[in-house]
Design a protein around this motif. Structure first.
Motif, mmCIF file in Angstrom:
data_model
loop_
_atom_site.group_PDB
_atom_site.id
_atom_site.type_symbol
_atom_site.label_atom_id
_atom_site.label_comp_id
_atom_site.label_asym_id
_atom_site.label_seq_id
_atom_site.Cartn_x
_atom_site.Cartn_y
_atom_site.Cartn_z
ATOM 1 N N ILE A 35 2.452 -13.371 -6.066
ATOM 2 C CA ILE A 35 1.373 -12.612 -5.421
ATOM 3 C C ILE A 35 1.700 -12.380 -3.943
ATOM 4 C CG2 ILE A 35 -1.087 -12.699 -4.743
ATOM 5 C CD1 ILE A 35 -0.593 -12.086 -7.719
ATOM 6 N N ASN A 36 2.152 -13.450 -3.266
ATOM 7 C CA ASN A 36 2.466 -13.303 -1.838
ATOM 8 C C ASN A 36 3.662 -12.374 -1.623
ATOM 9 O OD1 ASN A 36 0.367 -14.988 -1.304
ATOM 10 N ND2 ASN A 36 1.614 -16.804 -0.916
ATOM 11 N N LEU A 51 4.669 -9.864 -3.609
ATOM 12 C CA LEU A 51 4.258 -8.473 -3.855
ATOM 13 C C LEU A 51 3.461 -7.939 -2.661
ATOM 14 C CD1 LEU A 51 3.136 -8.697 -7.625
ATOM 15 C CD2 LEU A 51 5.151 -7.521 -6.718
ATOM 16 N N THR A 52 2.553 -8.775 -2.167
ATOM 17 C CA THR A 52 1.708 -8.366 -1.037
ATOM 18 C C THR A 52 2.579 -8.055 0.179
ATOM 19 O OG1 THR A 52 0.100 -9.941 -1.894
ATOM 20 C CG2 THR A 52 -0.344 -9.047 0.303
ATOM 21 N N GLU A 53 3.559 -8.959 0.411
ATOM 22 C CA GLU A 53 4.405 -8.812 1.602
ATOM 23 C C GLU A 53 5.247 -7.533 1.549
ATOM 24 O OE1 GLU A 53 6.351 -12.542 2.541
ATOM 25 O OE2 GLU A 53 7.767 -11.520 3.858
ATOM 26 N N MET A 68 4.694 -4.800 -0.174
ATOM 27 C CA MET A 68 3.816 -3.620 -0.104
ATOM 28 C C MET A 68 3.450 -3.336 1.359
ATOM 29 S SD MET A 68 3.222 -2.169 -3.010
ATOM 30 C CE MET A 68 1.658 -1.281 -2.904
ATOM 31 N N ARG A 69 3.181 -4.433 2.089
ATOM 32 C CA ARG A 69 2.776 -4.279 3.495
ATOM 33 C C ARG A 69 3.975 -3.859 4.348
ATOM 34 N NH1 ARG A 69 3.336 -7.928 7.172
ATOM 35 N NH2 ARG A 69 3.518 -9.619 5.690
ATOM 36 N N TYR A 80 -6.217 -9.241 -8.317
ATOM 37 C CA TYR A 80 -4.837 -9.271 -7.792
ATOM 38 C C TYR A 80 -4.422 -7.886 -7.299
ATOM 39 C CZ TYR A 80 -4.957 -13.829 -9.917
ATOM 40 O OH TYR A 80 -5.320 -15.107 -10.247
ATOM 41 N N GLU A 101 -6.332 -5.907 -5.758
ATOM 42 C CA GLU A 101 -6.900 -5.815 -4.405
ATOM 43 C C GLU A 101 -6.064 -6.596 -3.387
ATOM 44 O OE1 GLU A 101 -11.229 -6.601 -2.471
ATOM 45 O OE2 GLU A 101 -11.040 -5.861 -4.529
ATOM 46 N N VAL A 102 -5.708 -7.829 -3.749
ATOM 47 C CA VAL A 102 -4.924 -8.664 -2.812
ATOM 48 C C VAL A 102 -3.578 -8.024 -2.492
ATOM 49 C CG1 VAL A 102 -3.840 -10.933 -2.483
ATOM 50 C CG2 VAL A 102 -5.899 -10.748 -3.844
ATOM 51 N N THR A 103 -2.885 -7.541 -3.533
ATOM 52 C CA THR A 103 -1.510 -7.063 -3.326
ATOM 53 C C THR A 103 -1.455 -5.625 -2.818
ATOM 54 O OG1 THR A 103 -1.417 -6.331 -5.624
ATOM 55 C CG2 THR A 103 -0.553 -8.524 -5.164
ATOM 56 N N GLY A 104 -2.509 -4.867 -3.063
ATOM 57 C CA GLY A 104 -2.476 -3.448 -2.706
ATOM 58 C C GLY A 104 -1.826 -2.600 -3.786
#
Ligand code: ADP
Length: 520
Positions: A55-56, A58-60, A62-63, A222, A224-227
């Protein structure tokens, strides 16, 4: 721009890479987690820690990649092979992730081999009988933790766990299923004999799908969190070893992928499942009409590290003080010695060995020492011994798939020009060093591109992977190796008979200062 994220679920970290449609990496996240080794031979991971890393990660990316809505076309996964998690009736883990490196099932692997049942099952699963294999791990659980196995409603691997958390479904791709030792590579279904021996039923295993299978309906929390949008297709992907062949552009028949990192491997792709009659090579599914045949080797760069730490400790300290790479310094020392190390041979079996000899009791040796040999000869002989051992794996592959035509080589060893040239000279093949970033994650992304019709054929990977160095065999060197290799191979055979005796001696007289468990 169109993007794909390739996620590689590794043994000690998860790497997430955002690739553009040309396979160029645009953002990267590497999130480590511990490998739990709190009992002898144990090697476990915490599934929750890996899920958080995914999750972290994927989020990172994407950002970092500033991906706009609609630009992300898909997410795909690569994962380490042979992992086992038992899940209870409430879909909660009963165990941590028992990884490929966990050796607690060693006794059951030996029993399976001795009874001949291992060899029989191998003929339809393509997975050598070894404690790494989930089949053998399940036999261990059956015997030593029957209560846990009884409670297990689902038996899954790490990637299946991640997908369950994201999509609420238990699905497994053919490639990772293949690596369980429970999957029949000729019927593309669970193998009845293997299930019986493992003491489980097919109802406990995930739904089988092809490696380019798409899943949608990401859990909205998820998303929402990851975008990542809820309707983004996730492509299930395959095992890290097979995807690495794809990611380094070793897809054509006759192209060998050789890796020398901490451990090593030699692999090639064939168009249908073929099984090594001697049970020493694996056969793993990658994608339709693409199967990877090869051998995993324990003793790669870890042996060079031992040489550096044990034979060149002062040089290591000097290198650190001068802020130069100690491996680089050692390869310079080795470069002063001629090919063949003036007849000094080295068998690199410091940690037992998987392919080519599959002997946990194998031990290392120098052979041919004279008073003229120096430490410099020893380091060169060690580098050569690691390559000779991989050459032996190549000979086995050649027996099944025919003569290789070139080599794509990767891993930490590729930082050394001397070692790269040695590979070309020993194998008598051209060696290319591909310019590929996180090859298994790229392989997963390429599989996704094919699944999403962004490319017509997986072979289009060749446009995405450049070459940093090419080495041609040098005659003055390979003529020497041609003379030495038969001696090294004969010696290897002759030593087999004594490995058990010396390993038993070492077990019966343990060094009280040495707590490291034997890793085969
Ligand atoms: P891993 O397989 O754990 O991902 P790497 O692929 O980075 O690790 O390989 C690490 C190994 O690469 C080291 O153990 C060492 O043997 C070798 N290595 C690292 N740097 C060099 C170098 N400059 N020259 C030769 N070998 C090197």
């Amino acid at each position: 721009m169109a993007y794909i994220i390739g996620v590689d679920l590794g043994t000690t970290s998860t790497k997430s890479v955002l690739f553009d449609e040309h396979g160029a990496p645009k953002a990267y996240a590497n999130i480590p987690y511990p490998l739990y080794q709190d009992a002898p031979d144990m090697a476990e991971e915490d599934p929750e820690e890996i899920f958080t890393a995914v999750i972290n990660g994927l989020t990172e990316v994407m950002r970092k990649g500033k991906v706009k809505p609609g630009e992300l076309k898909g997410v795909s996964f690569s994962a380490a092979m042979h992992s086992v998690i038992l899940m209870d009736e409430n879909d909660q883990p009963l165990t941590r992730v028992i990884t490929w490196a966990d050796n607690r099932a060693a006794k059951y692997a030996q029993e399976l081999k001795a009874s001949g049942v291992g060899a029989e099952i191998f003929k339809h699963t393509g997975v050598p009988t070894h404690p790494m294999s989930p089949l053998v791990k399940l036999i261990w659980l059956q015997n030593e933790h029957p209560d846990l196995l009884k409670q297990a409603k689902h038996i899954i691997g790490i990637k299946d766990y991640i997908l369950y958390r994201l999509f609420g479904r238990y699905v497994q791709d053919y490639s990772l299923a293949n690596a369980t030792g429970l999957f029949n590579i000729f019927t593309m279904d669970w193998d009845e004999q293997a299930l019986k021996v493992a003491g489980i039923t097919r109802q406990q295993l995930p739904e089988l799908v092809d490696t380019e299978y798409q899943i949608t309906g990401l859990d909205s929390a998820y998303a929402e969190v990851t975008g990542i949008a809820v309707d983004t297709p996730f492509i299930i992907g395959a095992s890290d070893g097979t995807l690495s062949n794809l990611g380094v552009n070793a897809l054509d028949p006759g192209v060998l992928a050789v890796t020398i990192g901490t451990s090593g491997a030699v692999r090639t792709v064939v168009d249908k499942p073929v099984v090594d009659p001697n049970g020493r090579l694996f056969t793993y599914y990658l994608a339709k009409d693409r199967w990877v045949v090869g051998g995993p080797v324990n003793n790669g760069g870890i042996v060079f590290r031992w040489v550096r730490d044990q034979l060149f400790a002062p040089e290591k300290i000097t290198a650190e003080q001068l802020n130069v790479d100690s491996y680089e310094l050692l390869t310079q020392i080795a470069a002063n010695i001629p090919a063949g190390s003036d007849g000094l041979l080295f068998h690199p079996y410091l940690g037992g060995e998987r392919a080519p000899i599959w002997n946990a009791n194998a031990r290392g040796s120098f052979f041919g020492l004279t008073r003229q040999h120096t430490r410099a000869h020893m380091v060169r002989a060690a580098l050569e011994g690691i390559v000779y051992n991989l050459y032996l794996v190549m000979l086995m592959i050649e027996g099944i798939t025919g003569k290789p035509k070139s080599i794509q080589a990767t891993g930490g060893f590729a930082r050394s020009e001397l070692w790269r040239q040695m590979l070309a000279d020993v194998f008598e093949q051209d060696v290319n060093i591909p310019q590929s970033f996180e090859s298994s994650a790229l392989g997963a992304a390429v599989l996704a591109m094919h699944s999403l019709n962004m490319i017509d054929d997986l072979a289009e990977v060749q446009k995405m992977v450049g070459v940093t160095n090419t080495h041609h065999p040098h005659e003055e060197n390979f003529m020497v190796y041609r003379e030495l290799l038969p001696i090294w191979i004969r010696l290897s055979r002759n030593l087999q008979g004594e490995y058990d005796s010396i390993a038993n001696f070492q077990r019966n007289h343990p060094n009280p200062n040495n707590h490291s468990a034997n890793q085969d």
